[in-house]
Design an enzyme around this catalytic site. Structure first.
Site, PDB file in Angstrom:
ATOM      1  N   ASP A   1      -3.469   6.054  -3.174  1.00 37.81           N
ATOM      2  CA  ASP A   1      -2.187   5.531  -2.823  1.00 37.81           C
ATOM      3  C   ASP A   1      -1.582   4.232  -3.589  1.00 37.81           C
ATOM      4  O   ASP A   1      -2.056   4.139  -4.755  1.00 37.81           O
ATOM      5  CB  ASP A   1      -2.533   4.747  -1.408  1.00 37.81           C
TER       6      ASP A   1
ATOM      7  N   SER B   1       0.787  -1.277   0.002  1.00 43.74           N
ATOM      8  CA  SER B   1       0.145  -0.040  -0.115  1.00 43.74           C
ATOM      9  C   SER B   1       0.919   1.129  -0.176  1.00 43.74           C
ATOM     10  O   SER B   1       1.583   1.580  -0.803  1.00 43.74           O
ATOM     11  CB  SER B   1      -1.066   0.012   1.122  1.00 43.74           C
ATOM     12  N   HIS B   2       0.619   1.917   1.118  1.00 48.01           N
ATOM     13  CA  HIS B   2       1.440   3.288   0.973  1.00 48.01           C
ATOM     14  C   HIS B   2       2.925   3.194   1.455  1.00 48.01           C
ATOM     15  O   HIS B   2       3.777   4.225   1.369  1.00 48.01           O
ATOM     16  CB  HIS B   2       0.759   4.218   2.173  1.00 48.01           C
TER      17      HIS B   2
ATOM     18  N   ASP C   1      -6.692   2.052  -3.068  1.00 47.23           N
ATOM     19  CA  ASP C   1      -7.802   1.848  -1.911  1.00 47.23           C
ATOM     20  C   ASP C   1      -8.062   3.313  -1.380  1.00 47.23           C
ATOM     21  O   ASP C   1      -9.067   3.286  -0.406  1.00 47.23           O
ATOM     22  CB  ASP C   1      -7.838   0.635  -1.350  1.00 47.23           C
ATOM     23  N   ARG C   2      -7.049   3.969  -1.080  1.00 50.37           N
ATOM     24  CA  ARG C   2      -7.142   4.999  -0.448  1.00 50.37           C
ATOM     25  C   ARG C   2      -7.362   6.594  -1.477  1.00 50.37           C
ATOM     26  O   ARG C   2      -7.108   6.441  -2.299  1.00 50.37           O
ATOM     27  CB  ARG C   2      -6.136   5.575   0.543  1.00 50.37           C
TER      28      ARG C   2
ATOM     29  N   ASP D   1      -1.923   0.788  -3.803  1.00 49.83           N
ATOM     30  CA  ASP D   1      -2.908   0.033  -4.395  1.00 49.83           C
ATOM     31  C   ASP D   1      -4.229   0.333  -4.711  1.00 49.83           C
ATOM     32  O   ASP D   1      -5.094  -0.243  -4.817  1.00 49.83           O
ATOM     33  CB  ASP D   1      -2.869  -1.214  -3.452  1.00 49.83           C
TER      34      ASP D   1
ATOM     35  N   LYS E   1     -11.526  -0.629   0.613  1.00 44.98           N
ATOM     36  CA  LYS E   1     -11.834   0.714   0.598  1.00 44.98           C
ATOM     37  C   LYS E   1     -11.613   1.006  -0.877  1.00 44.98           C
ATOM     38  O   LYS E   1     -10.866   0.049  -1.665  1.00 44.98           O
ATOM     39  CB  LYS E   1     -11.108   1.634   1.499  1.00 44.98           C
TER      40      LYS E   1
HETATM   41  C1  VG1 Z   1      -3.013   1.806   8.399  1.00 43.62           C
HETATM   42  C2  VG1 Z   1      -4.312   2.508   8.759  1.00 43.62           C
HETATM   43  C3  VG1 Z   1      -5.571   1.823   8.601  1.00 43.62           C
HETATM   44  C4  VG1 Z   1      -5.611   1.189   7.302  1.00 43.62           C
HETATM   45  C5  VG1 Z   1      -4.586   0.272   7.083  1.00 43.62           C
HETATM   46  C6  VG1 Z   1      -4.340  -0.704   5.639  1.00 43.62           C
HETATM   47  O1  VG1 Z   1      -3.091   0.872   9.440  1.00 43.62           O
HETATM   48  O2  VG1 Z   1      -4.018   3.117   9.861  1.00 43.62           O
HETATM   49  O3  VG1 Z   1      -6.466   2.749   8.674  1.00 43.62           O
HETATM   50  O4  VG1 Z   1      -6.611   0.252   7.234  1.00 43.62           O
HETATM   51  O5  VG1 Z   1      -3.149   1.128   7.148  1.00 43.62           O
HETATM   52  O6  VG1 Z   1      -4.503   0.381   4.576  1.00 43.62           O
HETATM   53  P1  VG1 Z   1      -2.088   1.066  10.543  1.00 43.62           P
HETATM   54  O7  VG1 Z   1      -2.116  -0.238  11.381  1.00 43.62           O
HETATM   55  O8  VG1 Z   1      -0.549   1.131   9.978  1.00 43.62           O
HETATM   56  O9  VG1 Z   1      -2.527   1.985  11.409  1.00 43.62           O
HETATM   57  V1  VG1 Z   1      -3.668   0.361   3.214  1.00 43.62           V
HETATM   58  O10 VG1 Z   1      -4.143   1.447   2.010  1.00 43.62           O
HETATM   59  O11 VG1 Z   1      -1.991   0.322   3.787  1.00 43.62           O
HETATM   60  O12 VG1 Z   1      -3.993  -1.417   2.893  1.00 43.62           O
HETATM   61 CO    CO Z   2      -3.649   0.902   0.324  1.00 43.75          CO
END
Ligand code: VG1
Ligand code: CO
Length: 543
Positions: A277, A113-114, A281-282, A279, A376
């Site tokens: 982001d 993801s990010h 989803d954000r 992937d 998302k």
């Molecule tokens: C983070 C975010 C959470 C989100 C998760 C996955 O998790 O806070 O809201 O669902 O990333 O998103 P954490 O445990 O680091 O707070 V993604 O777009 O990284 O799949």
């Molecule tokens: Co993501």
């Protein structure tokens, strides 16, 4: 082609976090690491025999190599078919849609993801179940158990599959179907939104900029925003997915997408700006001269979703992760619909969406989505915003100001302390937990604590339980601070501190959020001793 069985032994640390397993790319590339985990997923879900899987990822370094391994292992474990995005690309929401549409046995989504990509960056793999959503905790526990018992994995000895052209090929007894990653997703979006209205708004001179951050949404945004909705070429920037996201963090927030924020704050800014982001989803939403916090965006979308055809019937309910601001709660209350607060991570929304109890869900971390998929969905949020802008004829700024006047404003910010030594972060959380019983009644500056707890959740649909999901401290004036440790990082610990203050005074609705939150920020340090425990005076990232 021969199936070979390779002897192996458990590798430590294969415990899925908030969103699947995330590790340094080099860790994933170690001998047997990926293979052990993939076999554990297959064993954890009760085998692959005769099943169809969706496979795709965000295009980061190691994406295609990992997909070739997954395909060989799926074939060796008896899967009937794998549906793969061309060049191994699928955004997370597009994968979720395909898993559902094609009635599959689930999907393997490759993304961190990010988190930054590249050989020195991060890699990730998560399994989504047949409903299209991230595996719930009951399943991830079975997968984790399997990683601790594994003795062997099965893999086919074969050449790589050509993933560059749309075709169906055989891999042993398994079919591999290479599909256009965008087509089904774009068609789904057309069923939800009034593309004609958005197209005429753009034709009438409405301008927009979408920053794909060199990640997977580039091809999706180009097809939908430029080709189908008529935004001029160049409206989508950084549109070609790169293996290391152009060296940046594909995190759609004012820190990592600063050039976009600067552009929207300039005099000749476009009417609308957005980013997504790694992937897809954000989302981050901006209007000319205004940044919309994700929590406010969720509330606004909940209040106005009925303006889009897919939501004209109204919402069944809404859900937010616990640390997300309570702005959406006020909308739900006004509309007389249910509002749920779940632990962080999209996997906790699945049961509510499946049961028809929630239509819209969201997280403060810039994730918003609905029951159209079970993830998302960044571009979906952008399109819902565009549909609302087209239908209302108002600007982003005007919509938000009217929203705050009607519902009050939940000033909100998240402060992240990154790369803290895991032991120190653990000690801070333990001390906080220990202090919980004594907190009510204590004062910090002008704030008095009314309640404090460690968030625990019981799923209202299937009764499953999750504990220790974040420490909440509520103040008498309705303000709040929440503390939790990230479950997506790959080194050390990240402490997340979520700050919120509710305001209804007409003349205090347009303050700078950091200023509006100053008393809560200092109380947050007073309560948890952030500086004392971590040695950090300032957060690394403020969103
Ligand atoms: C983070 C975010 C959470 C989100 C998760 C996955 O998790 O806070 O809201 O669902 O990333 O998103 P954490 O445990 O680091 O707070 V993604 O777009 O990284 O799949
Ligand atoms: Co993501």
């Amino acid at each position: 082609m021969d199936v070979i069985t390779v002897e192996t032994s458990p590798i430590e640390g294969q415990k899925p976090g908030t969103s699947g397993l995330r590790k340094k790319t080099r860790v994933f590339m170690q001998a047997h690491f990926l293979e052990n985990y993939v076999q554990s997923i297959i064993d954890g879900i009760g085998g692959a025999e005769g099943k169809t899987f969706v496979v795709g990822g965000d295009g980061r370094y190691f994406n295609e190599r990992a997909i070739q391994v997954i395909l060989r292992m799926a074939a060796a474990n008896g899967a009937a078919r794998c549906i793969v995005g061309r060049n191994g690309l699928l955004s997370t929401p597009a994968a979720s849609h395909l898993i559902r549409k094609r009635e599959t046995g689930g999907g393997f989504i490759l993304s961190a993801s990010h988190n930054p990509g590249g050989e020195e960056g991060d890699f990730g793999l998560k399994f989504n179940t047949p409903n299209g959503g991230p595996a719930p905790e009951g399943v991830t526990e079975k997968i984790y158990d399997a990683t601790r018992k594994i003795e062997a994995y099965k893999i086919l000895e074969s050449q790589d599959v050509d993933l560059s052209s749309l075709a169906e090929v055989q891999l042993g007894d398994m079919a591999v179907e290479v599909i256009d990653p965008v087509e089904d997703y774009a068609a789904l979006m057309e069923t939800l939104f009034d593309f004609d209205a958005i197209r005429s708004m753009i034709k009438g001179g409405f301008t927009l900029r979408f920053d794909a951050m060199h990640a997977v949404t580039g091809p999706y945004a180009t097809e939908i925003l430029e080709k189908r909705l008529g935004a001029p070429a160049g409206s989508v920037i950084n549109a070609v997915p790169s293996k290391d996201f152009g060296g940046g963090h594909p995190d759609p927030n004012p820190i990592w997408a600063k050039p976009l924020v600067d552009e929207l704050m300039a005099e000749d800014a476009p009417d609308f700006g957005a980013a997504s982001d790694g992937d897809g989803d954000r989302n981050m939403i901006l209007g000319r001269g205004i940044y919309v916090t994700p929590s406010d965006s969720l509330a606004l979308l909940a209040a106005q979703a009925h303006l889009a055809p897919g939501y004209a019937q109204g919402l069944k309910g809404v859900a937010r992760s616990m640390p997300t601001s309570r702005a959406v709660d006020r909308v739900a209350e006004a509309k007389g619909i249910e509002c749920f607060a779940t632990p962080t991570g999209w996997k906790f929304f699945g049961t509510l969406l499946d049961a028809g109890r929630a239509t819209l869900c969201g997280e403060e971390s810039a994730g918003t989505g609905s029951d159209h998929v079970r993830e998302k969905d960044g571009l979906w949020a952008v399109l819902l915003w565009l549909n609302i802008l087209a239908a209302s004829g108002k600007s982003v700024q005007a919509l938000m100001e009217a929203h705050w006047r009607e519902y009050g404003r939940n000033y909100y910010s998240r402060h992240d302390y990154e790369d803290v030594e895991a032991e120190k972060a653990g000690a801070l959380m333990d001390a906080l937990r220990g202090a919980l019983p004594d907190l009510p009644g204590k004062t910090f500056g002008a704030l008095t604590v009314s309640e404090a707890d460690d968030f625990a959740y019981e799923d209202p649909i299937d009764g499953s339980k999750a504990s220790a999901q974040g420490i909440r401290v509520m103040f008498e004036d309705g303000s709040r601070v929440v503390y939790r440790l990230s479950g997506t990082g790959t080194v050390g610990a990240t402490l997340r501190v979520y700050l919120e203050r509710y305001e209804t005074q007409e003349d205090a609705l347009m303050l700078d959020p950091q200023e509006a939150l100053t008393p809560i920020i200092s109380a947050a340090d007073g309560i948890a001793g952030i500086r004392a425990h971590t040695g950090r005076g300032e957060p690394d990232v403020i969103t």
